[in-house]
Design a protein around this motif. Structure first.
Motif, PDB file in Angstrom:
ATOM      1  N   GLU A   1       0.820  -1.195   0.000  1.00 58.60           N
ATOM      2  CA  GLU A   1       0.000   0.000   0.000  1.00 58.60           C
ATOM      3  C   GLU A   1       0.860   1.254   0.000  1.00 58.60           C
ATOM      4  O   GLU A   1       1.980   1.259   0.525  1.00 58.60           O
ATOM      5  CB  GLU A   1      -0.917   0.018   1.242  1.00 58.60           C
ATOM      6  CG  GLU A   1      -0.190   0.065   2.569  1.00 58.60           C
ATOM      7  CD  GLU A   1      -1.126   0.207   3.757  1.00 58.60           C
ATOM      8  OE1 GLU A   1      -2.349   0.284   3.577  1.00 58.60           O
ATOM      9  OE2 GLU A   1      -0.608   0.240   4.904  1.00 58.60           O
ATOM     10  N   LEU A   2       0.293   2.319  -0.563  1.00 57.87           N
ATOM     11  CA  LEU A   2       0.975   3.606  -0.563  1.00 57.87           C
ATOM     12  C   LEU A   2       0.972   4.184   0.841  1.00 57.87           C
ATOM     13  O   LEU A   2      -0.062   4.213   1.505  1.00 57.87           O
ATOM     14  CB  LEU A   2       0.283   4.575  -1.518  1.00 57.87           C
ATOM     15  CG  LEU A   2       0.802   6.009  -1.506  1.00 57.87           C
ATOM     16  CD1 LEU A   2       2.204   6.075  -2.094  1.00 57.87           C
ATOM     17  CD2 LEU A   2      -0.148   6.925  -2.282  1.00 57.87           C
ATOM     18  N   VAL A   3       2.122   4.663   1.274  1.00 59.11           N
ATOM     19  CA  VAL A   3       2.229   5.351   2.559  1.00 59.11           C
ATOM     20  C   VAL A   3       2.260   6.861   2.337  1.00 59.11           C
ATOM     21  O   VAL A   3       1.489   7.607   2.939  1.00 59.11           O
ATOM     22  CB  VAL A   3       3.499   4.905   3.315  1.00 59.11           C
ATOM     23  CG1 VAL A   3       3.645   5.690   4.613  1.00 59.11           C
ATOM     24  CG2 VAL A   3       3.469   3.410   3.577  1.00 59.11           C
ATOM     25  N   ALA A   4       3.156   7.298   1.470  1.00 57.27           N
ATOM     26  CA  ALA A   4       3.292   8.728   1.202  1.00 57.27           C
ATOM     27  C   ALA A   4       3.999   8.918  -0.123  1.00 57.27           C
ATOM     28  O   ALA A   4       4.842   8.104  -0.505  1.00 57.27           O
ATOM     29  CB  ALA A   4       4.073   9.422   2.318  1.00 57.27           C
ATOM     30  N   SER A   5       3.647  10.000  -0.808  1.00 58.18           N
ATOM     31  CA  SER A   5       4.314  10.309  -2.058  1.00 58.18           C
ATOM     32  C   SER A   5       4.512  11.810  -2.165  1.00 58.18           C
ATOM     33  O   SER A   5       3.780  12.603  -1.550  1.00 58.18           O
ATOM     34  CB  SER A   5       3.523   9.788  -3.258  1.00 58.18           C
ATOM     35  OG  SER A   5       2.276  10.442  -3.358  1.00 58.18           O
ATOM     36  N   LEU A   6       5.503  12.178  -2.978  1.00 57.42           N
ATOM     37  CA  LEU A   6       5.842  13.576  -3.174  1.00 57.42           C
ATOM     38  C   LEU A   6       6.095  13.790  -4.660  1.00 57.42           C
ATOM     39  O   LEU A   6       7.007  13.192  -5.233  1.00 57.42           O
ATOM     40  CB  LEU A   6       7.093  13.924  -2.361  1.00 57.42           C
ATOM     41  CG  LEU A   6       7.599  15.358  -2.385  1.00 57.42           C
ATOM     42  CD1 LEU A   6       6.511  16.337  -1.997  1.00 57.42           C
ATOM     43  CD2 LEU A   6       8.796  15.503  -1.454  1.00 57.42           C
ATOM     44  N   THR A   7       5.269  14.641  -5.262  1.00 59.60           N
ATOM     45  CA  THR A   7       5.342  14.867  -6.702  1.00 59.60           C
ATOM     46  C   THR A   7       5.736  16.306  -6.962  1.00 59.60           C
ATOM     47  O   THR A   7       5.180  17.230  -6.356  1.00 59.60           O
ATOM     48  CB  THR A   7       3.996  14.573  -7.372  1.00 59.60           C
ATOM     49  OG1 THR A   7       3.626  13.210  -7.092  1.00 59.60           O
ATOM     50  CG2 THR A   7       4.082  14.767  -8.876  1.00 59.60           C
ATOM     51  N   GLY A   8       6.683  16.493  -7.848  1.00 60.37           N
ATOM     52  CA  GLY A   8       7.081  17.840  -8.218  1.00 60.37           C
ATOM     53  C   GLY A   8       7.715  18.621  -7.089  1.00 60.37           C
ATOM     54  O   GLY A   8       7.836  19.844  -7.173  1.00 60.37           O
ATOM     55  N   GLY A   9       8.106  17.929  -6.050  1.00 57.74           N
ATOM     56  CA  GLY A   9       8.778  18.608  -4.953  1.00 57.74           C
ATOM     57  C   GLY A   9       7.863  19.253  -3.940  1.00 57.74           C
ATOM     58  O   GLY A   9       8.323  19.702  -2.880  1.00 57.74           O
ATOM     59  N   ALA A  10       6.550  19.325  -4.234  1.00 55.32           N
ATOM     60  CA  ALA A  10       5.671  20.038  -3.315  1.00 55.32           C
ATOM     61  C   ALA A  10       4.334  19.362  -3.063  1.00 55.32           C
ATOM     62  O   ALA A  10       3.710  19.602  -2.028  1.00 55.32           O
ATOM     63  CB  ALA A  10       5.417  21.451  -3.833  1.00 55.32           C
ATOM     64  N   SER A  11       3.858  18.537  -3.970  1.00 61.45           N
ATOM     65  CA  SER A  11       2.543  17.912  -3.816  1.00 61.45           C
ATOM     66  C   SER A  11       2.692  16.622  -3.032  1.00 61.45           C
ATOM     67  O   SER A  11       3.247  15.643  -3.524  1.00 61.45           O
ATOM     68  CB  SER A  11       1.945  17.625  -5.194  1.00 61.45           C
ATOM     69  OG  SER A  11       0.706  16.965  -5.073  1.00 61.45           O
ATOM     70  N   ARG A  12       2.164  16.629  -1.807  1.00 61.70           N
ATOM     71  CA  ARG A  12       2.275  15.476  -0.927  1.00 61.70           C
ATOM     72  C   ARG A  12       0.958  14.739  -0.805  1.00 61.70           C
ATOM     73  O   ARG A  12      -0.100  15.362  -0.755  1.00 61.70           O
ATOM     74  CB  ARG A  12       2.748  15.926   0.460  1.00 61.70           C
ATOM     75  CG  ARG A  12       4.186  16.406   0.488  1.00 61.70           C
ATOM     76  CD  ARG A  12       4.543  17.039   1.815  1.00 61.70           C
ATOM     77  NE  ARG A  12       5.969  17.283   1.938  1.00 61.70           N
ATOM     78  CZ  ARG A  12       6.597  18.318   1.416  1.00 61.70           C
ATOM     79  NH1 ARG A  12       5.909  19.210   0.706  1.00 61.70           N
ATOM     80  NH2 ARG A  12       7.892  18.470   1.577  1.00 61.70           N
TER      81      ARG A  12
END
Length: 120
Positions: free
Chosen positions: A46-57
């Motif tokens: 399962e996904l715990v946490a992600s960070l896209t583009g340096g700012a979208s959490r």
């Protein structure tokens, strides 16, 4: 080729903290996103946490307010600060990254996993 290497797992008591690190190396043209997944015995990853583009959490509901994801873009590293750990957080944690290796070629890459055990 891209390699992800995790570190920082271990055994911690309930209520304790751990910080996971993941370093991406290899033929990296551009990193789109980095994140953490986990898989407990007998359960799906399962996904715990992600960070896209340096700012979208994005966080799983079960870890909101306790975990924090951050990234060092210059070093192609991602971190997961885990506080107020619970026994149900016990799992193998995997680093994941969406990486372009050229202007047109991309793929999702996985680390080898690091064990986190929360137990008294």
């Amino acid at each position: 080729q891209v390699e992800l290497v995790e570190s920082g797992g271990g055994l911690v008591q309930p209520g304790g903290s751990l910080r996971l690190s993941c370093a991406a190396s290899g033929n990296i043209f551009r990193v789109i996103s980095m994140g953490w997944y986990r898989q407990a015995p007998g359960k799906q990853r399962e996904l715990v946490a992600s960070l896209t583009g340096g700012a979208s959490r994005n966080y799983a509901d079960s870890v909101k307010g306790r975990f924090a994801i951050s990234r060092d873009g210059a070093q192609n590293m991602v971190y997961l600060q885990m506080n107020s750990l619970k026994p149900e957080d016990t799992a193998v944690y995997y680093c994941n990254a969406h990486i372009y290796t050229s202007t047109t070629l991309w793929d999702h890459y996985w680390g080898q996993g690091t064990q986190v055990t929360v137990s008294s």
